[in-house]
Design an enzyme around this catalytic site. Sequence first.
Site, PDB file in Angstrom:
ATOM      1  N   ASP A 320       0.758  -1.096   0.060  1.00  0.00           N
ATOM      2  CA  ASP A 320      -0.024   0.056   0.055  1.00  0.00           C
ATOM      3  C   ASP A 320       0.861   1.169  -0.165  1.00  0.00           C
ATOM      4  O   ASP A 320       1.741   1.341   0.766  1.00  0.00           O
ATOM      5  CB  ASP A 320      -0.969   0.088   1.146  1.00  0.00           C
ATOM      6  CG  ASP A 320      -2.344   0.703   0.792  1.00  0.00           C
ATOM      7  OD1 ASP A 320      -3.342   0.439   0.780  1.00  0.00           O
ATOM      8  OD2 ASP A 320      -2.053   2.234   0.660  1.00  0.00           O
ATOM      9  N   ASN A 383      -5.362  -4.764  -6.806  1.00  0.00           N
ATOM     10  CA  ASN A 383      -6.540  -4.221  -6.099  1.00  0.00           C
ATOM     11  C   ASN A 383      -6.472  -2.589  -5.714  1.00  0.00           C
ATOM     12  O   ASN A 383      -7.377  -1.766  -5.690  1.00  0.00           O
ATOM     13  CB  ASN A 383      -6.735  -4.697  -4.595  1.00  0.00           C
ATOM     14  CG  ASN A 383      -7.777  -4.053  -3.705  1.00  0.00           C
ATOM     15  OD1 ASN A 383      -8.921  -4.147  -3.881  1.00  0.00           O
ATOM     16  ND2 ASN A 383      -7.109  -3.316  -2.668  1.00  0.00           N
ATOM     17  N   SER A 435     -15.106  -2.462 -12.185  1.00  0.00           N
ATOM     18  CA  SER A 435     -15.991  -1.624 -11.344  1.00  0.00           C
ATOM     19  C   SER A 435     -17.254  -1.733 -12.198  1.00  0.00           C
ATOM     20  O   SER A 435     -17.291  -1.732 -13.470  1.00  0.00           O
ATOM     21  CB  SER A 435     -15.686  -0.327 -11.058  1.00  0.00           C
ATOM     22  OG  SER A 435     -16.606   0.564 -10.978  1.00  0.00           O
ATOM     23  N   TYR A 448     -12.057   6.493 -14.692  1.00  0.00           N
ATOM     24  CA  TYR A 448     -12.225   5.429 -14.134  1.00  0.00           C
ATOM     25  C   TYR A 448     -12.971   4.143 -14.798  1.00  0.00           C
ATOM     26  O   TYR A 448     -12.454   3.225 -14.743  1.00  0.00           O
ATOM     27  CB  TYR A 448     -13.239   5.838 -12.683  1.00  0.00           C
ATOM     28  CG  TYR A 448     -13.249   4.516 -11.739  1.00  0.00           C
ATOM     29  CD1 TYR A 448     -11.872   4.075 -10.837  1.00  0.00           C
ATOM     30  CD2 TYR A 448     -14.492   4.088 -11.590  1.00  0.00           C
ATOM     31  CE1 TYR A 448     -12.448   3.341  -9.906  1.00  0.00           C
ATOM     32  CE2 TYR A 448     -14.461   3.256 -10.420  1.00  0.00           C
ATOM     33  CZ  TYR A 448     -13.501   2.716  -9.590  1.00  0.00           C
ATOM     34  OH  TYR A 448     -13.584   1.627  -8.818  1.00  0.00           O
ATOM     35  N   ALA A 481     -18.339  -1.042   1.343  1.00  0.00           N
ATOM     36  CA  ALA A 481     -18.040   0.221   1.929  1.00  0.00           C
ATOM     37  C   ALA A 481     -16.491   0.381   2.212  1.00  0.00           C
ATOM     38  O   ALA A 481     -15.837  -0.571   2.351  1.00  0.00           O
ATOM     39  CB  ALA A 481     -18.978   0.149   3.396  1.00  0.00           C
ATOM     40  N   SER A 482     -16.223   1.411   1.769  1.00  0.00           N
ATOM     41  CA  SER A 482     -14.679   1.891   2.121  1.00  0.00           C
ATOM     42  C   SER A 482     -14.625   3.645   1.557  1.00  0.00           C
ATOM     43  O   SER A 482     -15.765   3.879   1.492  1.00  0.00           O
ATOM     44  CB  SER A 482     -13.834   1.113   0.803  1.00  0.00           C
ATOM     45  OG  SER A 482     -13.984   2.138  -0.186  1.00  0.00           O
ATOM     46  N   ARG A 483     -13.392   3.850   1.899  1.00  0.00           N
ATOM     47  CA  ARG A 483     -13.310   5.227   1.921  1.00  0.00           C
ATOM     48  C   ARG A 483     -13.856   5.787   0.595  1.00  0.00           C
ATOM     49  O   ARG A 483     -13.905   7.060   0.310  1.00  0.00           O
ATOM     50  CB  ARG A 483     -11.901   5.783   2.339  1.00  0.00           C
ATOM     51  CG  ARG A 483     -10.712   5.429   1.460  1.00  0.00           C
ATOM     52  CD  ARG A 483      -9.530   5.713   2.072  1.00  0.00           C
ATOM     53  NE  ARG A 483      -8.393   5.357   1.028  1.00  0.00           N
ATOM     54  CZ  ARG A 483      -7.185   5.971   0.956  1.00  0.00           C
ATOM     55  NH1 ARG A 483      -6.766   6.677   1.804  1.00  0.00           N
ATOM     56  NH2 ARG A 483      -6.420   5.549  -0.133  1.00  0.00           N
TER      57      ARG A 483
HETATM   58  P1  NAI Z   1      -9.593   1.862  -0.527  1.00  0.00           P
HETATM   59  O1  NAI Z   1      -9.469   3.545  -0.837  1.00  0.00           O
HETATM   60  O2  NAI Z   1     -10.193   1.517   0.638  1.00  0.00           O
HETATM   61  O3  NAI Z   1      -8.675   1.146  -0.846  1.00  0.00           O
HETATM   62  C1  NAI Z   1      -7.792   1.084  -1.809  1.00  0.00           C
HETATM   63  C2  NAI Z   1      -6.485   1.164  -1.329  1.00  0.00           C
HETATM   64  O4  NAI Z   1      -5.351   1.294  -2.390  1.00  0.00           O
HETATM   65  C3  NAI Z   1      -5.763   2.116  -0.341  1.00  0.00           C
HETATM   66  O5  NAI Z   1      -5.311   2.026   0.855  1.00  0.00           O
HETATM   67  C4  NAI Z   1      -4.885   2.770  -1.065  1.00  0.00           C
HETATM   68  O6  NAI Z   1      -3.850   3.629  -0.295  1.00  0.00           O
HETATM   69  C5  NAI Z   1      -4.230   2.107  -2.059  1.00  0.00           C
HETATM   70  N1  NAI Z   1      -3.663   2.915  -3.160  1.00  0.00           N
HETATM   71  C6  NAI Z   1      -4.096   3.734  -3.774  1.00  0.00           C
HETATM   72  N2  NAI Z   1      -3.233   4.159  -5.088  1.00  0.00           N
HETATM   73  C7  NAI Z   1      -2.170   3.151  -4.702  1.00  0.00           C
HETATM   74  C8  NAI Z   1      -1.148   3.235  -5.474  1.00  0.00           C
HETATM   75  N3  NAI Z   1      -0.665   3.866  -6.470  1.00  0.00           N
HETATM   76  N4  NAI Z   1      -0.114   1.998  -5.096  1.00  0.00           N
HETATM   77  C9  NAI Z   1      -0.232   1.432  -4.093  1.00  0.00           C
HETATM   78  N5  NAI Z   1      -1.421   1.610  -3.388  1.00  0.00           N
HETATM   79  C10 NAI Z   1      -2.382   2.426  -3.518  1.00  0.00           C
HETATM   80  O7  NAI Z   1     -10.847   1.607  -1.559  1.00  0.00           O
HETATM   81  P2  NAI Z   1     -11.609  -0.027  -1.766  1.00  0.00           P
HETATM   82  O8  NAI Z   1     -12.880   0.438  -2.240  1.00  0.00           O
HETATM   83  O9  NAI Z   1     -11.201  -1.014  -0.885  1.00  0.00           O
HETATM   84  O10 NAI Z   1     -11.073  -0.188  -3.280  1.00  0.00           O
HETATM   85  C11 NAI Z   1     -10.485  -1.288  -3.655  1.00  0.00           C
HETATM   86  C12 NAI Z   1     -10.428  -1.580  -5.253  1.00  0.00           C
HETATM   87  O11 NAI Z   1     -11.748  -2.135  -5.618  1.00  0.00           O
HETATM   88  C13 NAI Z   1     -10.268  -0.300  -6.083  1.00  0.00           C
HETATM   89  O12 NAI Z   1      -9.662  -0.806  -7.101  1.00  0.00           O
HETATM   90  C14 NAI Z   1     -11.562   0.020  -6.568  1.00  0.00           C
HETATM   91  O13 NAI Z   1     -11.490   0.946  -7.669  1.00  0.00           O
HETATM   92  C15 NAI Z   1     -12.459  -1.197  -6.608  1.00  0.00           C
HETATM   93  N6  NAI Z   1     -13.691  -0.932  -6.400  1.00  0.00           N
HETATM   94  C16 NAI Z   1     -14.265  -0.706  -5.326  1.00  0.00           C
HETATM   95  C17 NAI Z   1     -15.836  -0.709  -5.070  1.00  0.00           C
HETATM   96  C18 NAI Z   1     -16.396  -0.436  -3.985  1.00  0.00           C
HETATM   97  O14 NAI Z   1     -17.665  -0.517  -3.786  1.00  0.00           O
HETATM   98  N7  NAI Z   1     -15.699  -0.080  -2.891  1.00  0.00           N
HETATM   99  C19 NAI Z   1     -16.745  -0.694  -6.222  1.00  0.00           C
HETATM  100  C20 NAI Z   1     -15.932  -0.965  -7.487  1.00  0.00           C
HETATM  101  C21 NAI Z   1     -14.627  -1.148  -7.602  1.00  0.00           C
END
Ligand code: NAI
Length: 707
Positions: A320, A383, A435, A448, A481-483
């Site tokens: 991360d 991810n 997504s 996106y 749910a996430s940020r």
């Molecule tokens: P999140 O923001 O909680 O987690 C994403 C993580 O990726 C963060 O910890 C962030 O620090 C890390 N990150 C961001 N850029 C980075 C980089 N360049 N190098 C390394 N780490 C990096 O978000 P979430 O929701 O857990 O998202 C995870 C994945 O799921 C993402 O790809 C998001 O697009 C995808 N997604 C999530 C959905 C949702 O409902 N939460 C819906 C559709 C897709």
Amino acid sequence: MALNLKSIGEKAGPFIKEYAQKDTILYALGVGAGFSDLQYCYEKDLKVLPSFSIAAIFDILSEFAIKAEVNLAGILHGEQDLIFHDPVPPEGTITTNGQITNIYDKGKDKGALVIGKSETCHSNGQKIFTSICSLFCRLDGGFDGKKSPKTTFTFPQREPDFIVDDKPLLNQPLIYRLSGDIFPLHADPKFAKASGFEKPIMHGLCTHGFACRALISRLIPNEPEKARRMACRFSSTLYPGVPIKTLIWKTAEGEALWKVVNVEIDDVIIDNGIFEYGDIPKDEIRFDDRVAIITGAGAGLGRAYALELAKRGAKVVVNDYGGSPDGIGDGSSSPAQIVVDQIKKAGGEAVANYDNVASPEGGKNIVKTALDAFGTVDILINNAGILRDKSFVNMEPGYWQAVIGVHLSGAYNVTRPAFKIMKEKEYGRIVMTTSAAGLYGNFGQTNYSAAKLAIVGLMNTLKLEGKKYNIKINTVAPFAASRLTEGIMPPEIFEKSKPEFVVPMTLYLCSERCPVTGNIYNAGLGFFNRAAIFTGPSAVVGRKDDIPDADAISAKIKQISNLKNAREYFNLNDQVMDLLSSLESPPEDTPQGDDEDTGSRFGSPTSVFEAMPDSFKADAAAGLDVVFQYIITGEGGGDWFCAVKDSECTIKSAMHDKPTCTLKMDSGNFLAMMNGKLTPMQAYSSGKLVIEGDIMKSQLIEKLFRL
Ligand code: NAI
């Protein structure tokens, strides 16, 4: 002709069988079940007799015989061992893969043994049972081969603990054969007489099913799911209607020995029986000794994946960068480190990495972290993600590039070095993250959406490049749910959408058990479904020199847009082949419902014989001098012979005066066989293919032609 010793180790399968409750009930009726054991015969609370398993994979036994080039005229089922890993479900699709593990020589006039082992898995990837069968080949002994290992087997010198009496019906084989073994010996009086029997005999596996019912009724009543192993040797034949008894000795907790005896003449029909029973240990998905990289695992979904993978035995690289949700500003090591500490505290193994996935160096370094800490990489979950939403006109290049950089280039940067290692070790599981915004569109997310659907394109081709190396790549479209979703989802939905709901799908796709590659799954809130790209049947507008114009398209747009009977393609070639065949036979010329036949290569017996010279494998014919005579009856039938001599092949529409063997078939069955819908073994054993003359030489046909 000698047995083909080179077939040892050759893979057989996959054999895919779809079956329904009706099939398991029919099998149960075929082995004598009825109102006394209704659980096998009535769809309410239906249970499956474990011995159904061998009836369900009958085709692989034929395949072993064909691969070993056994003389089919002398083949008998010798021994059968079934090891159950999970109860056989009442319906589903099963896939069986196997190989010949050994061929033993019992000596001239004593026969040979071909041993085949196979594993059968449900379509959910769960291994259901292992089969080890030995085919006794009466006419193939004396080739100076390996002797079979000696085994000793003794029944206790005391009365059996249970004796179960039964009496197969006079018509029993006629019911049993409907489960797949349609060899005429069990139905056709003339065939039975010609084979040296008074009348049709019971299938050995039918009596085996009677024994299975008997064993369950005494040792694990009403709990067939507790059967763990059933092994035996088929030692004698039985006529239908003759009473039998199954003798059972309990020898230890969860173990029994058994045999089946013909009561009329006190002859042992099935000998050396072993039955093991008890609770089957839960075969849960584990990742012991697997190394997993999860990008963006410091928060949200990635963190949930990392914790569960570590809990199930994986060594985890928690990557991360630790930036803000829009990726602006500096990173931080603390999100990844906190997750690593949490894993270690719970007794797991993990190492942190703080690289940015958006750079190729970052990608390389993430994979290097796995190699330095754990020596390899087996699993990669791409991810990491950020959001920079803007309506399209306001979507400045910086916003565009940043999102494409983390999601799409990020997936490329980490996957490339990981894929290299997976290819070398011939194992890998990769999960991409897409997504709903990419799959279906979402206002204000052009950057996106583009990145997320591009990831699907990356998967589509990578699945092809990884297929040969057992690298499976699938994509998850999460909802959690996430940020990233805070403030976007309504609060009451946000509250309920725990990332843990997405975890099981992602972990399943990362597991050894995962049977699919190239699939996309929506997952969230306990809902799961597959999303896919489907293509409608074509409408041909203009052909050859007749180039259509926009008006011609306008006239046909309804038909062009039609998605009825749409198809999913695994790769570009499949789609192009379909396109070309549509040109040959435009859909409007094809009657509705004919699409299933598009896979048929041959439409008439003549077309088969016309194709034969091109499919001849001259290098496989060195030193051969054989003539195969075909007599095809029915529509489009006729007589053809195929003479192979000095590595040359001549096909003529005529009768030969000295054929090596003659194959007689009805044209419908012949076409089914040539179009791959009926195996030669099935055709032969069901009487659809009659072979006269040298049966052994007829088996050369499959070797000599690439039809
Ligand atoms: P999140 O923001 O909680 O987690 C994403 C993580 O990726 C963060 O910890 C962030 O620090 C890390 N990150 C961001 N850029 C980075 C980089 N360049 N190098 C390394 N780490 C990096 O978000 P979430 O929701 O857990 O998202 C995870 C994945 O799921 C993402 O790809 C998001 O697009 C995808 N997604 C999530 C959905 C949702 O409902 N939460 C819906 C559709 C897709």
